[in-house]
Scaffold this motif. Structure first.
Motif, mmCIF file in Angstrom:
data_model
loop_
_atom_site.group_PDB
_atom_site.id
_atom_site.type_symbol
_atom_site.label_atom_id
_atom_site.label_comp_id
_atom_site.label_asym_id
_atom_site.label_seq_id
_atom_site.Cartn_x
_atom_site.Cartn_y
_atom_site.Cartn_z
ATOM 1 N N ASN A 66 4.754 -4.250 16.483
ATOM 2 C CA ASN A 66 4.629 -3.985 14.868
ATOM 3 C C ASN A 66 3.284 -4.473 14.592
ATOM 4 O O ASN A 66 2.820 -5.198 15.547
ATOM 5 N N ARG A 67 2.959 -3.645 14.337
ATOM 6 C CA ARG A 67 1.433 -4.039 14.221
ATOM 7 C C ARG A 67 0.468 -3.935 12.686
ATOM 8 O O ARG A 67 -0.216 -3.992 12.303
ATOM 9 N N TYR A 68 1.456 -3.838 12.038
ATOM 10 C CA TYR A 68 1.165 -4.092 10.001
ATOM 11 C C TYR A 68 2.268 -4.401 9.548
ATOM 12 O O TYR A 68 2.982 -5.189 9.755
ATOM 13 N N VAL A 69 0.944 -5.314 8.552
ATOM 14 C CA VAL A 69 1.682 -5.416 7.365
ATOM 15 C C VAL A 69 1.767 -5.501 6.350
ATOM 16 O O VAL A 69 1.191 -4.513 5.862
ATOM 17 N N LEU A 70 2.635 -5.807 5.302
ATOM 18 C CA LEU A 70 3.080 -5.428 4.272
ATOM 19 C C LEU A 70 2.775 -6.126 3.339
ATOM 20 O O LEU A 70 2.681 -7.624 3.167
ATOM 21 N N LEU A 71 1.724 -5.770 2.081
ATOM 22 C CA LEU A 71 0.748 -6.314 1.345
ATOM 23 C C LEU A 71 1.407 -6.393 -0.164
ATOM 24 O O LEU A 71 2.861 -5.705 -0.150
ATOM 25 N N GLN A 72 0.747 -7.023 -1.293
ATOM 26 C CA GLN A 72 1.690 -7.626 -2.430
ATOM 27 C C GLN A 72 1.610 -6.032 -3.412
ATOM 28 O O GLN A 72 2.646 -5.221 -3.970
ATOM 29 N N GLN A 73 0.350 -5.827 -2.478
ATOM 30 C CA GLN A 73 -0.208 -4.641 -3.592
ATOM 31 C C GLN A 73 0.311 -3.550 -3.271
ATOM 32 O O GLN A 73 0.867 -2.970 -2.026
ATOM 33 N N ASN A 74 1.402 -2.242 -4.420
ATOM 34 C CA ASN A 74 1.481 -0.891 -3.901
ATOM 35 C C ASN A 74 1.276 0.676 -4.306
ATOM 36 O O ASN A 74 -0.495 0.546 -4.935
ATOM 37 N N GLU A 75 1.559 1.311 -3.313
ATOM 38 C CA GLU A 75 0.537 2.692 -3.660
ATOM 39 C C GLU A 75 1.905 3.400 -3.316
ATOM 40 O O GLU A 75 2.778 3.895 -3.426
ATOM 41 N N PHE A 76 1.315 4.527 -4.102
ATOM 42 C CA PHE A 76 2.550 6.150 -5.012
ATOM 43 C C PHE A 76 2.130 6.748 -3.396
ATOM 44 O O PHE A 76 0.541 7.494 -3.985
ATOM 45 N N SER A 77 2.732 7.312 -2.853
ATOM 46 C CA SER A 77 2.561 8.723 -2.198
ATOM 47 C C SER A 77 3.430 9.605 -2.177
ATOM 48 O O SER A 77 4.914 9.670 -2.243
ATOM 49 N N VAL A 78 2.942 11.174 -2.548
ATOM 50 C CA VAL A 78 3.768 12.580 -1.853
ATOM 51 C C VAL A 78 3.701 12.584 -1.412
ATOM 52 O O VAL A 78 2.544 13.322 -1.055
ATOM 53 N N TYR A 79 4.978 12.650 0.148
ATOM 54 C CA TYR A 79 4.461 14.009 1.043
ATOM 55 C C TYR A 79 5.312 15.218 0.727
ATOM 56 O O TYR A 79 6.311 15.060 0.782
#
Length: 464
Positions: free
Chosen positions: A116-129
């Motif tokens: 893995n190379r990604y850290v999950l932060l406490q900040q959030n985002e809202f995405s739609v695909y």
């Protein structure tokens, strides 16, 4: 005007303001401790430690210290200890602000044998695909969000989709998840072979009664329920039976077919197309099977039940509404919403930070207390990119690289107790050096303050 400014400065440098600031810090810190024990760290941070009142008190502290320093100007020799102690506090505060603004605090999950190379932060985002055929998805919407403080009744959060607005109705900081299967909707372009069927069955006999759901998604060849030497299977066309007593359901479009096998017999003892209300005799003792519900294509829907207090299994969740129907979405748990000609994937997830290199989890080991399954120690053996050297991260031995510090936080295990994932806490603290320097300067100031006080007191006694 000058007198007013002098009065304001005197108040800023007064002991009265210092007392107010100290009392304020005490009250807020006590509230933060209580909130953290009742709820969790994020809850206390959002409501207390990162609140407007906390920043206000810290700002008053900085103003009070700065005013006091100028009030003593020009400094004399016996002011050295006083100045060091107060300058140290200012350095410490500046380092803390630097960490808050530019620091990183998150977690990384590594599968045993994976990378893995990604850290999950406490900040959030809202995405739609969105996708027309369910295979190639394009990004339709992406925005950082903070639903914890969002006032949904005053400013509803909306995302425009092709058939209307998707609305976020509520945020639940604690919610318990439960999986459910609901009728799905197939896209017009989909073939019946790509459907995701589900069967709810009841296996009944004089020795036992057992019911359950079988769900075959596109990734797996089958879903299977095992009961002793017999099994019930929902499978695709390519599945081949085992050598045990088995009933196999195969869905083709809106129709469900079955095959009943007995152990050591290569050919089925009965086959046919399932009819509503039909009871199928298995030939295994007196067992019979009923199909309670058949869904030609099903969706896995996760329902989140809100809670008011902390629970170890609770997760963050939101409730959304689209075209009059309401859905639950868990943090980092995507939801599919079908439209006439497309499918949308809604993701409310953690912001990700790219650490700049792949981290491989070569091994994970757990030491347990004797005679119990309680973990006593656990550690990760990792490597990075093409570097053959391995590093051990344990509870007291972090790993540092590129300004990041990786701490061993926890781990996940399967039903048998075998560790499957290692969870690391990842931290980047650009203000750490300043906080160390500030603490050292405060310490020197306090030591010198006692020394000067002793010397000054003896000098006064000698003069008398």
């Amino acid at each position: 005007m000058i007198k007013w400014l002098e009065k304001i400065f005197d108040f800023m440098a007064s002991i009265r303001l210092a007392v107010v600031v100290i009392l304020g810090l005490g009250v807020i810190s006590a509230m933060g401790t209580i909130y953290e024990s009742l709820y969790d760290r994020v809850y206390a941070q959002k409501l207390i430690y990162h609140s407007f009142w906390m920043w206000m008190v810290l700002a008053l502290l900085a103003v009070n210290i700065t005013a006091v320093l100028f009030d003593r100007w020009p400094w004399k020799r016996h002011h050295v200890a006083f100045v060091l102690a107060h300058v140290g506090i200012l350095i410490l505060l500046f380092g803390s602000v630097l960490t808050y603004v530019f620091g990183i605090d998150g977690s990384m999950i590594l599968e045993v044998g994976g990378k893995n190379r990604y850290v999950l932060l406490q900040q959030n985002e809202f995405s739609v695909y969105t996708s027309m055929d369910g295979s190639e998805y394009s990004l339709l919407h992406q925005e950082p969000v903070d639903f914890f403080h969002h006032k949904f009744s005053k400013a509803p959060y909306k995302v425009k989709l092709s058939e209307g607005d998707l609305e976020v109705l509520a945020y639940h900081h604690f919610a318990i998840s439960q999986r459910d299967l609901v009728p799905g909707q197939a896209l017009p372009e989909q073939s019946v072979e790509s459907y995701t069927p589900a069967v709810q069955f009841l296996l009944e006999g004089s020795m036992a009664n057992q019911s359950g759901w079988l769900f075959k998604d596109r990734k797996n060849l089958k879903d299977n329920f095992q009961m002793g030497p017999a099994s019930v299977t929902l499978a695709g066309a390519d599945y081949e039976r085992t050598d045990e007593n088995e009933i196999i359901f195969r869905a083709k479009g809106d129709e469900l077919f079955y095959e009943v096998y007995q152990k050591d017999k290569s050919k089925p003892t009965s086959t046919g197309k399932w009819q509503e209300g039909q009871v199928i005799t298995t030939g295994w003792m007196d067992f019979k099977i009923r199909v309670l519900k058949f869904l030609p294509t099903a969706d896995v829907r996760t329902i989140y039940t809100p809670r008011d207090t902390y629970s170890a299994v609770a997760v963050n969740a939101i409730k959304v509404r689209y075209k009059g129907e309401e859905y639950d979405i868990g943090l980092n748990a995507p939801l599919k919403i079908f439209e006439k000609d497309r499918v949308n994937v809604i993701v409310w997830g953690s912001l990700r930070y790219d650490i700049g290199f792949d981290m491989h989890l070569q091994d994970f080991s757990v030491g347990r207390y004797q005679g119990t399954n309680r973990a006593m120690t656990y550690e990760s053996t990792i490597s990075i990119d093409a570097d053959p050297q391995t590093h051990v991260i344990s509870m007291n031995e972090p790993f540092k690289k590129n300004g990041l510090t990786f701490y061993q936080s926890s781990f996940q295990e399967d039903e048998t107790g075998r560790p499957t994932h290692s969870v690391l806490s990842v931290n980047k603290d650009p203000g750490r050096s300043l906080k160390y320097i500030g603490s050292l300067v405060i310490f020197l100031g306090i030591i010198m303050l006692f020394w000067f006080k002793d010397v000054y007191f003896k000098k006064k006694v000698g003069e008398k």
